[in-house]
Design a protein around this motif. Structure first.
Motif, PDB file in Angstrom:
ATOM      1  N   LEU A 275       0.702  -1.319  -0.105  1.00  0.00           N
ATOM      2  CA  LEU A 275      -0.349   0.421   0.021  1.00  0.00           C
ATOM      3  C   LEU A 275       0.927   1.318   0.169  1.00  0.00           C
ATOM      4  CD1 LEU A 275      -2.356  -1.500   2.589  1.00  0.00           C
ATOM      5  CD2 LEU A 275      -3.113  -1.135   0.330  1.00  0.00           C
ATOM      6  N   MET A 276       0.664   1.902  -0.961  1.00  0.00           N
ATOM      7  CA  MET A 276       1.335   3.385  -1.246  1.00  0.00           C
ATOM      8  C   MET A 276       0.222   4.434  -1.369  1.00  0.00           C
ATOM      9  SD  MET A 276       4.401   2.362  -0.781  1.00  0.00           S
ATOM     10  CE  MET A 276       6.258   1.485  -1.865  1.00  0.00           C
ATOM     11  N   THR A 277       0.642   5.918  -0.675  1.00  0.00           N
ATOM     12  CA  THR A 277       0.407   6.838  -0.971  1.00  0.00           C
ATOM     13  C   THR A 277       0.525   7.448  -2.789  1.00  0.00           C
ATOM     14  OG1 THR A 277       2.029   8.688  -0.009  1.00  0.00           O
ATOM     15  CG2 THR A 277      -0.346   7.480   1.125  1.00  0.00           C
ATOM     16  N   HIS A 278       0.040   8.431  -3.321  1.00  0.00           N
ATOM     17  CA  HIS A 278       0.498   9.266  -4.256  1.00  0.00           C
ATOM     18  C   HIS A 278       1.445   9.459  -4.736  1.00  0.00           C
ATOM     19  CE1 HIS A 278      -1.159  12.012  -1.854  1.00  0.00           C
ATOM     20  NE2 HIS A 278      -0.538  13.143  -2.460  1.00  0.00           N
ATOM     21  N   ASP A 279       1.990   9.911  -3.263  1.00  0.00           N
ATOM     22  CA  ASP A 279       3.848  10.168  -3.261  1.00  0.00           C
ATOM     23  C   ASP A 279       4.406   9.796  -2.407  1.00  0.00           C
ATOM     24  OD1 ASP A 279       3.026  10.230  -0.549  1.00  0.00           O
ATOM     25  OD2 ASP A 279       3.784  12.949  -0.082  1.00  0.00           O
ATOM     26  N   ASP A 280       4.112   8.376  -2.535  1.00  0.00           N
ATOM     27  CA  ASP A 280       4.976   7.349  -2.624  1.00  0.00           C
ATOM     28  C   ASP A 280       5.670   6.632  -0.916  1.00  0.00           C
ATOM     29  OD1 ASP A 280       4.697   6.150  -5.186  1.00  0.00           O
ATOM     30  OD2 ASP A 280       6.582   6.710  -5.680  1.00  0.00           O
ATOM     31  N   LYS A 281       4.735   7.066  -0.318  1.00  0.00           N
ATOM     32  CA  LYS A 281       4.637   6.646   1.034  1.00  0.00           C
ATOM     33  C   LYS A 281       3.880   5.362   1.464  1.00  0.00           C
ATOM     34  CE  LYS A 281       5.676  11.499   2.783  1.00  0.00           C
ATOM     35  NZ  LYS A 281       4.778  12.841   3.538  1.00  0.00           N
ATOM     36  N   MET A 282       4.693   4.458   2.662  1.00  0.00           N
ATOM     37  CA  MET A 282       3.744   3.481   2.243  1.00  0.00           C
ATOM     38  C   MET A 282       2.561   3.557   3.479  1.00  0.00           C
ATOM     39  SD  MET A 282       6.491   0.439   2.981  1.00  0.00           S
ATOM     40  CE  MET A 282       7.432   0.526   4.327  1.00  0.00           C
ATOM     41  N   LYS A 283       1.087   3.245   3.721  1.00  0.00           N
ATOM     42  CA  LYS A 283       0.483   3.071   4.534  1.00  0.00           C
ATOM     43  C   LYS A 283       0.193   2.048   5.341  1.00  0.00           C
ATOM     44  CE  LYS A 283      -3.145   4.200   2.142  1.00  0.00           C
ATOM     45  NZ  LYS A 283      -4.337   4.488   1.400  1.00  0.00           N
ATOM     46  N   MET A 284      -0.054   2.065   6.563  1.00  0.00           N
ATOM     47  CA  MET A 284      -0.514   1.178   7.300  1.00  0.00           C
ATOM     48  C   MET A 284      -0.745  -0.063   6.619  1.00  0.00           C
ATOM     49  SD  MET A 284       1.103   2.347   9.431  1.00  0.00           S
ATOM     50  CE  MET A 284       1.805   3.584  10.518  1.00  0.00           C
ATOM     51  N   CYS A 285      -1.425  -1.339   7.914  1.00  0.00           N
ATOM     52  CA  CYS A 285      -1.805  -2.474   7.858  1.00  0.00           C
ATOM     53  C   CYS A 285      -3.667  -2.598   7.522  1.00  0.00           C
ATOM     54  CB  CYS A 285      -1.003  -3.768   8.328  1.00  0.00           C
ATOM     55  SG  CYS A 285      -1.739  -5.000   8.314  1.00  0.00           S
ATOM     56  N   GLN A 286      -4.344  -2.360   6.532  1.00  0.00           N
ATOM     57  CA  GLN A 286      -5.549  -2.447   7.023  1.00  0.00           C
ATOM     58  C   GLN A 286      -5.929  -4.450   7.355  1.00  0.00           C
ATOM     59  OE1 GLN A 286      -6.925   0.327   5.438  1.00  0.00           O
ATOM     60  NE2 GLN A 286      -4.702   0.405   5.779  1.00  0.00           N
ATOM     61  N   VAL A 287      -5.583  -4.936   7.979  1.00  0.00           N
ATOM     62  CA  VAL A 287      -5.724  -6.486   8.522  1.00  0.00           C
ATOM     63  C   VAL A 287      -6.291  -6.620   8.502  1.00  0.00           C
ATOM     64  CG1 VAL A 287      -5.989  -6.972  11.008  1.00  0.00           C
ATOM     65  CG2 VAL A 287      -5.663  -4.590  10.875  1.00  0.00           C
ATOM     66  N   ALA A 288      -8.083  -6.848   9.301  1.00  0.00           N
ATOM     67  CA  ALA A 288      -8.904  -7.389   8.470  1.00  0.00           C
ATOM     68  C   ALA A 288      -9.822  -7.651   7.325  1.00  0.00           C
ATOM     69  CB  ALA A 288     -10.097  -7.625   9.521  1.00  0.00           C
ATOM     70  N   GLN A 289      -9.621  -6.036   6.457  1.00  0.00           N
ATOM     71  CA  GLN A 289      -9.590  -5.661   5.203  1.00  0.00           C
ATOM     72  C   GLN A 289      -9.007  -5.842   4.335  1.00  0.00           C
ATOM     73  OE1 GLN A 289     -10.305  -1.384   6.054  1.00  0.00           O
ATOM     74  NE2 GLN A 289     -12.512  -1.734   6.623  1.00  0.00           N
ATOM     75  N   CYS A 290      -7.588  -6.408   4.677  1.00  0.00           N
ATOM     76  CA  CYS A 290      -6.731  -7.213   3.735  1.00  0.00           C
ATOM     77  C   CYS A 290      -7.534  -8.756   3.337  1.00  0.00           C
ATOM     78  CB  CYS A 290      -5.061  -6.807   3.909  1.00  0.00           C
ATOM     79  SG  CYS A 290      -4.088  -7.874   3.012  1.00  0.00           S
ATOM     80  N   MET A 291      -6.903  -8.871   2.061  1.00  0.00           N
ATOM     81  CA  MET A 291      -6.674  -9.971   1.386  1.00  0.00           C
ATOM     82  C   MET A 291      -6.549 -11.292   1.730  1.00  0.00           C
ATOM     83  SD  MET A 291      -8.511  -9.292  -2.239  1.00  0.00           S
ATOM     84  CE  MET A 291      -8.577 -11.543  -2.791  1.00  0.00           C
ATOM     85  N   MET A 292      -4.514 -10.585   2.536  1.00  0.00           N
ATOM     86  CA  MET A 292      -3.508 -11.360   2.850  1.00  0.00           C
ATOM     87  C   MET A 292      -3.787 -11.832   4.297  1.00  0.00           C
ATOM     88  SD  MET A 292      -2.878 -12.805   0.875  1.00  0.00           S
ATOM     89  CE  MET A 292      -1.044 -12.522   0.577  1.00  0.00           C
ATOM     90  N   TRP A 293      -4.812 -10.930   5.723  1.00  0.00           N
ATOM     91  CA  TRP A 293      -4.652 -11.068   6.498  1.00  0.00           C
ATOM     92  C   TRP A 293      -5.215 -12.159   6.724  1.00  0.00           C
ATOM     93  CZ3 TRP A 293      -2.352  -9.289  10.364  1.00  0.00           C
ATOM     94  CH2 TRP A 293      -2.718  -8.681  11.920  1.00  0.00           C
ATOM     95  N   ARG A 294      -4.690 -13.680   8.078  1.00  0.00           N
ATOM     96  CA  ARG A 294      -5.100 -14.579   8.341  1.00  0.00           C
ATOM     97  C   ARG A 294      -5.258 -14.656   9.404  1.00  0.00           C
ATOM     98  NH1 ARG A 294      -5.781 -14.417   3.220  1.00  0.00           N
ATOM     99  NH2 ARG A 294      -4.956 -15.979   1.720  1.00  0.00           N
TER     100      ARG A 294
END
Length: 57
Positions: free
Chosen positions: A16-35
């Protein structure tokens, strides 16, 4: 690495990156990769790198 949901919210996600290439925080349960490991305790992990040691299931 097993983490509690409240702690995971403060970890950076490499996908996850912002429009100015900064990393965003984990979306936890909203992410498909969260287990989930234990939903009642609120613990889980990012499935991007596979299952960590100690994550039975």
């Amino acid at each position: 690495m097993l983490v509690h949901v409240d702690d995971a919210k403060f970890l950076f996600c490499p996908l996850l990156m912002t429009h100015d290439d900064k990393m965003k925080m984990c979306q936890v349960a909203q992410c498909m990769m969260w287990r989930w490991v234990d939903r009642e305790k609120g613990t889980g992990y990012c499935g991007m790198a596979g299952r960590p040691a100690g994550a039975e299931g």
